[in-house]
Design an enzyme around this catalytic site. Structure first.
Site, mmCIF file in Angstrom:
data_model
loop_
_atom_site.group_PDB
_atom_site.id
_atom_site.type_symbol
_atom_site.label_atom_id
_atom_site.label_comp_id
_atom_site.label_asym_id
_atom_site.label_seq_id
_atom_site.Cartn_x
_atom_site.Cartn_y
_atom_site.Cartn_z
ATOM 1 N N TRP A 101 47.543 5.858 31.455
ATOM 2 C CA TRP A 101 47.952 7.060 30.714
ATOM 3 C C TRP A 101 48.064 8.254 31.651
ATOM 4 O O TRP A 101 48.974 9.076 31.516
ATOM 5 C CB TRP A 101 46.999 7.333 29.556
ATOM 6 C CG TRP A 101 47.035 6.247 28.526
ATOM 7 C CD1 TRP A 101 45.994 5.444 28.152
ATOM 8 C CD2 TRP A 101 48.165 5.816 27.750
ATOM 9 N NE1 TRP A 101 46.414 4.551 27.193
ATOM 10 C CE2 TRP A 101 47.736 4.748 26.926
ATOM 11 C CE3 TRP A 101 49.499 6.227 27.659
ATOM 12 C CZ2 TRP A 101 48.583 4.087 26.040
ATOM 13 C CZ3 TRP A 101 50.354 5.571 26.776
ATOM 14 C CH2 TRP A 101 49.888 4.518 25.983
ATOM 15 N N ASP A 171 43.455 14.885 28.581
ATOM 16 C CA ASP A 171 43.818 13.971 27.499
ATOM 17 C C ASP A 171 42.523 13.311 27.040
ATOM 18 O O ASP A 171 41.901 12.555 27.790
ATOM 19 C CB ASP A 171 44.807 12.932 28.047
ATOM 20 C CG ASP A 171 45.162 11.841 27.041
ATOM 21 O OD1 ASP A 171 44.607 11.827 25.926
ATOM 22 O OD2 ASP A 171 46.007 10.981 27.387
ATOM 23 N N LYS A 195 43.180 7.107 17.754
ATOM 24 C CA LYS A 195 42.108 6.346 18.390
ATOM 25 C C LYS A 195 40.792 6.620 17.664
ATOM 26 O O LYS A 195 40.151 5.710 17.174
ATOM 27 C CB LYS A 195 41.982 6.705 19.874
ATOM 28 C CG LYS A 195 43.294 6.626 20.660
ATOM 29 C CD LYS A 195 43.742 5.202 20.898
ATOM 30 C CE LYS A 195 45.209 5.065 21.267
ATOM 31 N NZ LYS A 195 45.605 5.632 22.540
HETATM 32 C C1 LIG Z 1 46.850 5.758 23.267
HETATM 33 C C2 LIG Z 1 46.779 6.785 24.333
HETATM 34 C C3 LIG Z 1 47.889 7.566 24.682
HETATM 35 C C4 LIG Z 1 49.250 7.378 24.053
HETATM 36 O O1 LIG Z 1 49.230 7.851 22.753
HETATM 37 P P1 LIG Z 1 50.565 7.931 21.882
HETATM 38 O O2 LIG Z 1 50.095 8.750 20.714
HETATM 39 O O3 LIG Z 1 50.945 6.547 21.519
HETATM 40 O O4 LIG Z 1 51.611 8.626 22.660
HETATM 41 C C5 LIG Z 1 47.733 8.521 25.656
HETATM 42 N N1 LIG Z 1 46.560 8.716 26.256
HETATM 43 C C6 LIG Z 1 45.462 7.986 25.941
HETATM 44 C C7 LIG Z 1 44.181 8.242 26.652
HETATM 45 C C8 LIG Z 1 45.548 6.999 24.977
HETATM 46 O O5 LIG Z 1 44.464 6.264 24.680
#
Ligand SMILES: *Cc1c(COP(=O)(O)O)cnc(C)c1O
Length: 360
Positions: A101, A171, A195
């Site tokens: 990511w 993030d 998540k």
């Molecule tokens: C799942 C995830 C993403 C991507 O998320 P989307 O909403 O599908 O774009 C980005 N960063 C992390 C840490 C993730 O776990």
């Protein structure tokens, strides 16, 4: 059919209480005679939903007054572009590469300016967090970017990097609200909610007000400007209304559970059950350096691909779902987010112990 224990990395398990409440309110929300899905986002009823959700999140994370909370769309992945478009005044940003990511965010930033990889753990398949106490942070970096919890590899920053005074952007998709955080250390903390918070379709951005400006990169679409969303309290256009309503319910559930200190204690307890078992096991091995282990995503292997596949299949038959590791790494991964009950982790450990006896 009974509900299973769902160890998916995302979309992921939600609190059963929240799902039941949503079901009870499905046809008639709070005397409105309609579902939240059917109501105007400009209605009094919906205004109360989004404002309460924001306030509850503010309370949970103790978000200071000089930060805005935005409920946006496009997933975490859209932030990979939105962040440089809004923050790259000098067109320079430093990225710490701790997994897929972070790598994707880094690649996206390169479209807009100079993105530097100032640290990486790619040399050991992202199984650790690099030392970030004294990195070669660029003199004119607009921000330093991390992925705080690496969903795929199961690592977590236990200490934030020393950004040498530069703005930290994080993030937190897979560790959002899993424990308390000091928001003042971040310029932006953001995450997709699917998540650890709610249904896919909502991304939450907590952003310090001075980072919200008109001065975005030329060509930035209106919808990708933080300012338009901040000025309109996340109601510039139709927001992901139902998703925000569920997030709001999860915030209230977290408050009833005792807030983020209490969640941290529960999460540590659950993770310890699993990690302690892995450390003792003669069949299963955790893949992450101990001090960098995530409380949320726990990858492990047997060292034998066929046995891994057998494990995943038999676990599923026992009501333990989605234990297969990410397609890029193989093995297994148990995601044990806030809403995963301790009983689910206990059942998993018991199953692993049995499997070990039969297959070792
Ligand atoms: C799942 C995830 C993403 C991507 O998320 P989307 O909403 O599908 O774009 C980005 N960063 C992390 C840490 C993730 O776990």
């Amino acid at each position: 059919m009974e509900r299973v224990y769902n160890f998916s990395a995302g979309p992921a398990v939600l609190p059963e209480e929240v799902l039941k409440e949503a079901a009870a309110e499905m046809l008639n929300y709070n005397g409105t005679g309609m579902s939240v899905m059917e109501m105007s986002h400009r209605s009094k009823a919906y205004e109360a939903i989004i404002q309460t959700a924001e306030q509850d999140l503010r309370d949970l994370l103790q978000v200071p007054d000089n930060y805005k909370i935005l409920f946006l769309q496009g997933g975490a992945s859209q932030q990979f572009a939105m962040i440089p478009m809004n923050l790259m005044k000098n067109k320079v940003a430093d990225y710490i590469i701790t997994g897929q990511w972070a790598k994707k965010a880094y690649a996206e930033a390169k479209i807009y300016g100079t993105a530097n990889a100032v640290a990486s753990s790619a040399d050991q398949t992202f199984s650790y967090i690099p030392d970030c106490s004294d990195l070669p942070i660029s003199e004119n970096a607009d921000y330093v970017y991390i992925c705080e919890n690496n969903t795929i590899y199961g690592t977590k920053f236990k200490q934030l990097p020393n950004t040498k005074g530069k703005t930290l952007v994080a993030d937190v998709s897979s560790c959002f609200l899993s424990e308390p955080a000091d928001i003042t250390k971040y310029g932006i903390m953001y995450g997709g909610v699917q998540k650890n918070i709610g249904p896919a379709g909502v991304v939450i951005v907590i952003i310090r007000e001075d980072l919200i400006t008109e001065d975005t990169l030329p060509g930035t679409p209106t919808m990708l400007k933080y300012k338009i969303h901040a000025d309109n309290a996340s109601l510039y256009n139709t927001p992901p209304a139902y998703g925000i309503y569920i997030c709001g319910k999860v915030f209230q559930w977290l408050k009833r559970m005792g807030g983020l200190e209490a969640m941290k204690a529960k999460n540590e307890e659950k993770a310890k059950l699993l990690y302690d078992f892995l450390d003792e096991s003669r069949l299963f091995t955790g893949t992450v350096r101990k001090e960098d282990r995530s409380l949320m995503n726990v990858p492990f292997i047997t060292g034998n691909e066929e046995l891994d596949a057998k494990f995943v299949k038999e676990a599923k038959a026992a009501g333990l779902e989605n234990l297969k590791g990410h397609r890029t790494v193989g093995g297994m991964r148990a995601s044990i987010y806030n809403a995963m009950p301790k009983a689910g982790v206990e059942k998993l450990v018991e199953f692993m112990s049995d499997f070990e006896k039969k297959n070792h």
